[in-house]
Design a protein around this motif. Structure first.
Motif, PDB file in Angstrom:
ATOM      1  N   LYS A 102       0.782  -1.262  -0.092  1.00  0.00           N
ATOM      2  CA  LYS A 102       0.084  -0.064   0.117  1.00  0.00           C
ATOM      3  C   LYS A 102       0.963   1.269  -0.108  1.00  0.00           C
ATOM      4  O   LYS A 102       0.196   2.156  -0.273  1.00  0.00           O
ATOM      5  N   THR A 103       2.033   1.012   0.166  1.00  0.00           N
ATOM      6  CA  THR A 103       2.991   2.378   0.366  1.00  0.00           C
ATOM      7  C   THR A 103       4.178   2.036  -0.291  1.00  0.00           C
ATOM      8  O   THR A 103       4.987   1.023   0.142  1.00  0.00           O
ATOM      9  N   ALA A 112      15.097  16.782  -5.711  1.00  0.00           N
ATOM     10  CA  ALA A 112      14.544  17.107  -4.293  1.00  0.00           C
ATOM     11  C   ALA A 112      15.441  16.918  -3.115  1.00  0.00           C
ATOM     12  O   ALA A 112      15.077  16.896  -2.049  1.00  0.00           O
ATOM     13  N   GLU A 113      16.939  16.942  -3.395  1.00  0.00           N
ATOM     14  CA  GLU A 113      17.755  16.816  -2.334  1.00  0.00           C
ATOM     15  C   GLU A 113      17.993  15.843  -1.331  1.00  0.00           C
ATOM     16  O   GLU A 113      17.838  15.893  -0.106  1.00  0.00           O
ATOM     17  N   GLY A 114      17.389  14.770  -1.850  1.00  0.00           N
ATOM     18  CA  GLY A 114      17.047  13.457  -0.939  1.00  0.00           C
ATOM     19  C   GLY A 114      15.958  13.366  -0.121  1.00  0.00           C
ATOM     20  O   GLY A 114      15.776  12.434   0.705  1.00  0.00           O
ATOM     21  N   ALA A 115      14.916  14.343  -0.381  1.00  0.00           N
ATOM     22  CA  ALA A 115      13.615  14.262   0.356  1.00  0.00           C
ATOM     23  C   ALA A 115      12.758  13.065  -0.209  1.00  0.00           C
ATOM     24  O   ALA A 115      13.141  12.356  -1.189  1.00  0.00           O
ATOM     25  N   LEU A 116      12.247  12.456   0.816  1.00  0.00           N
ATOM     26  CA  LEU A 116      11.425  11.071   0.579  1.00  0.00           C
ATOM     27  C   LEU A 116      10.025  11.426   0.009  1.00  0.00           C
ATOM     28  O   LEU A 116       9.333  12.426   0.368  1.00  0.00           O
ATOM     29  N   ALA A 117       9.563  10.785  -1.160  1.00  0.00           N
ATOM     30  CA  ALA A 117       8.309  10.758  -1.484  1.00  0.00           C
ATOM     31  C   ALA A 117       7.590   9.463  -1.480  1.00  0.00           C
ATOM     32  O   ALA A 117       8.468   8.413  -1.894  1.00  0.00           O
ATOM     33  N   CYS A 118       6.336   9.314  -1.354  1.00  0.00           N
ATOM     34  CA  CYS A 118       5.682   8.073  -0.993  1.00  0.00           C
ATOM     35  C   CYS A 118       4.495   7.940  -1.837  1.00  0.00           C
ATOM     36  O   CYS A 118       3.680   9.177  -1.844  1.00  0.00           O
ATOM     37  N   LEU A 119       4.173   7.093  -2.300  1.00  0.00           N
ATOM     38  CA  LEU A 119       2.692   6.938  -3.011  1.00  0.00           C
ATOM     39  C   LEU A 119       2.062   5.930  -2.197  1.00  0.00           C
ATOM     40  O   LEU A 119       2.401   4.846  -1.935  1.00  0.00           O
ATOM     41  N   GLY A 191      11.145   8.975  10.409  1.00  0.00           N
ATOM     42  CA  GLY A 191      11.437   9.949  11.400  1.00  0.00           C
ATOM     43  C   GLY A 191      12.538  10.881  10.466  1.00  0.00           C
ATOM     44  O   GLY A 191      13.385   9.954   9.950  1.00  0.00           O
ATOM     45  N   ASN A 192      12.542  12.235  10.769  1.00  0.00           N
ATOM     46  CA  ASN A 192      13.843  12.788  10.203  1.00  0.00           C
ATOM     47  C   ASN A 192      14.464  13.527  11.321  1.00  0.00           C
ATOM     48  O   ASN A 192      13.920  14.308  11.960  1.00  0.00           O
ATOM     49  N   TYR A 193      15.663  12.888  11.553  1.00  0.00           N
ATOM     50  CA  TYR A 193      16.389  13.357  12.728  1.00  0.00           C
ATOM     51  C   TYR A 193      16.853  14.810  12.848  1.00  0.00           C
ATOM     52  O   TYR A 193      17.244  15.224  13.931  1.00  0.00           O
ATOM     53  N   ALA A 194      17.409  15.120  11.567  1.00  0.00           N
ATOM     54  CA  ALA A 194      17.655  16.698  11.807  1.00  0.00           C
ATOM     55  C   ALA A 194      16.687  17.857  12.244  1.00  0.00           C
ATOM     56  O   ALA A 194      17.149  18.808  12.561  1.00  0.00           O
ATOM     57  N   ASN A 195      15.261  17.513  11.889  1.00  0.00           N
ATOM     58  CA  ASN A 195      14.551  18.128  12.457  1.00  0.00           C
ATOM     59  C   ASN A 195      13.488  17.618  13.371  1.00  0.00           C
ATOM     60  O   ASN A 195      12.590  18.546  14.063  1.00  0.00           O
ATOM     61  N   ARG A 196      13.726  16.572  13.894  1.00  0.00           N
ATOM     62  CA  ARG A 196      13.086  15.702  15.054  1.00  0.00           C
ATOM     63  C   ARG A 196      11.612  15.922  14.528  1.00  0.00           C
ATOM     64  O   ARG A 196      10.588  16.391  15.515  1.00  0.00           O
ATOM     65  N   SER A 197      11.286  15.354  13.639  1.00  0.00           N
ATOM     66  CA  SER A 197       9.959  15.032  13.008  1.00  0.00           C
ATOM     67  C   SER A 197       9.685  13.819  12.626  1.00  0.00           C
ATOM     68  O   SER A 197      10.511  12.985  12.429  1.00  0.00           O
ATOM     69  N   ALA A 198       8.128  13.422  12.490  1.00  0.00           N
ATOM     70  CA  ALA A 198       8.004  12.095  12.058  1.00  0.00           C
ATOM     71  C   ALA A 198       6.597  12.028  11.593  1.00  0.00           C
ATOM     72  O   ALA A 198       5.830  12.878  11.622  1.00  0.00           O
ATOM     73  N   VAL A 199       6.451  10.929  10.538  1.00  0.00           N
ATOM     74  CA  VAL A 199       5.182  10.768   9.755  1.00  0.00           C
ATOM     75  C   VAL A 199       4.869   9.369   9.759  1.00  0.00           C
ATOM     76  O   VAL A 199       5.638   8.553   9.703  1.00  0.00           O
ATOM     77  N   LYS A 200       3.673   8.877   9.810  1.00  0.00           N
ATOM     78  CA  LYS A 200       2.926   7.841   9.608  1.00  0.00           C
ATOM     79  C   LYS A 200       2.265   7.563   8.249  1.00  0.00           C
ATOM     80  O   LYS A 200       1.525   8.476   8.104  1.00  0.00           O
ATOM     81  N   PHE A 201       2.593   6.585   7.498  1.00  0.00           N
ATOM     82  CA  PHE A 201       1.968   6.670   6.101  1.00  0.00           C
ATOM     83  C   PHE A 201       1.069   5.335   6.215  1.00  0.00           C
ATOM     84  O   PHE A 201       1.677   4.240   6.706  1.00  0.00           O
TER      85      PHE A 201
END
Length: 227
Positions: A102-103, A112-119, A191-201
């Motif tokens: 599903k992901t 995108a300078e290594g940014a993460l993209a998800c479908l 999670g992105n440790y440089a910015n201490r954020s996280a996302v659930k997909f």
């Protein structure tokens, strides 16, 4: 004469504590084990790592700790993508797919300078904005650490032209750049440790943690979260 009798009485009293004609030996009392034994020292128990996937609204520190508790996967196995049997080497970029299918996610250092993209196969994706033109992909999610964009316009598959990356088994942790991602039956947590954020997909929706807060979406974006 009376003085001699007094001295003899004192000598008899002093010898009354002897045994067999020898003075009784007084053994020293050993120190208490609790005062000298290292085993007596106690330390406060550390907080156990949660075993269940983080719930909505969980503290970002707890989310990152849970992600880190996953079994490390070999990142070298995730530098390729497959489409219709053809394998494309991605260089330093990574690609991976959850066991449910599903992901599927991929980085793109060139665009995108290594940014993460998800479908993500969202059950209820954000609706197409009135100002959007081109091919609308409601399940396309971009996550760069400080923002999450859900739903956007893409005239072609973009980075996903190469296909999908290998499966990241449930319970495993994939580390790349500033990101750590752990696959779970409840969803994919990154999670992105440089910015201490996280996302659930997950197909149920996109859940932000930490500094990510909902904001007004810019043109041609369905939903936006930003630090």
């Amino acid at each position: 004469m009376r003085m001699a009798v007094l001295i003899a009485s004192v000598l008899v009293a002093g010898c009354s504590s002897t045994t067999g004609g020898q003075p009784e030996r007084i053994e020293p009392i050993p120190p208490s084990p609790s005062a000298s034994s290292p085993s007596a020292t106690t330390t406060a128990p550390s907080s156990p790592t949660p075993t269940a996937a983080p719930a909505p609204g969980a503290a970002v520190g707890d989310v990152l700790t849970w992600i880190e508790a996953g079994a490390p996967a070999d990142t070298a196995q995730f530098h390729e993508a497959t489409r219709e049997g053809e394998i494309t080497q991605l260089g330093d970029d990574v690609a991976f797919t959850t066991p449910s299918g599903k992901t599927t996610c991929m980085t793109d250092a060139r665009r995108a300078e290594g940014a993460l993209a998800c479908l993500v196969g969202l059950l209820d994706p954000p609706p197409r904005p009135a100002d959007a033109y081109g091919e609308w992909k409601g399940g396309w999610v971009d996550y760069d650490g400080t923002s999450v964009a859900v739903g956007s316009v893409h005239g072609d598959p973009g980075r996903f032209t190469a296909g999908q990356g290998p499966e990241l088994p449930y319970g495993q942790l994939l580390s790349f750049g500033d990101y750590r991602c752990r696959s779970d039956a409840a969803g994919l947590f990154c999670g992105n440790y440089a910015n201490r954020s996280a996302v659930k997909f997950s197909d149920a929706g996109i859940e932000p943690f930490g500094c990510l807060q909902p904001v007004s979406a810019p043109p041609q974006i369905g939903e936006m979260f930003r630090c």
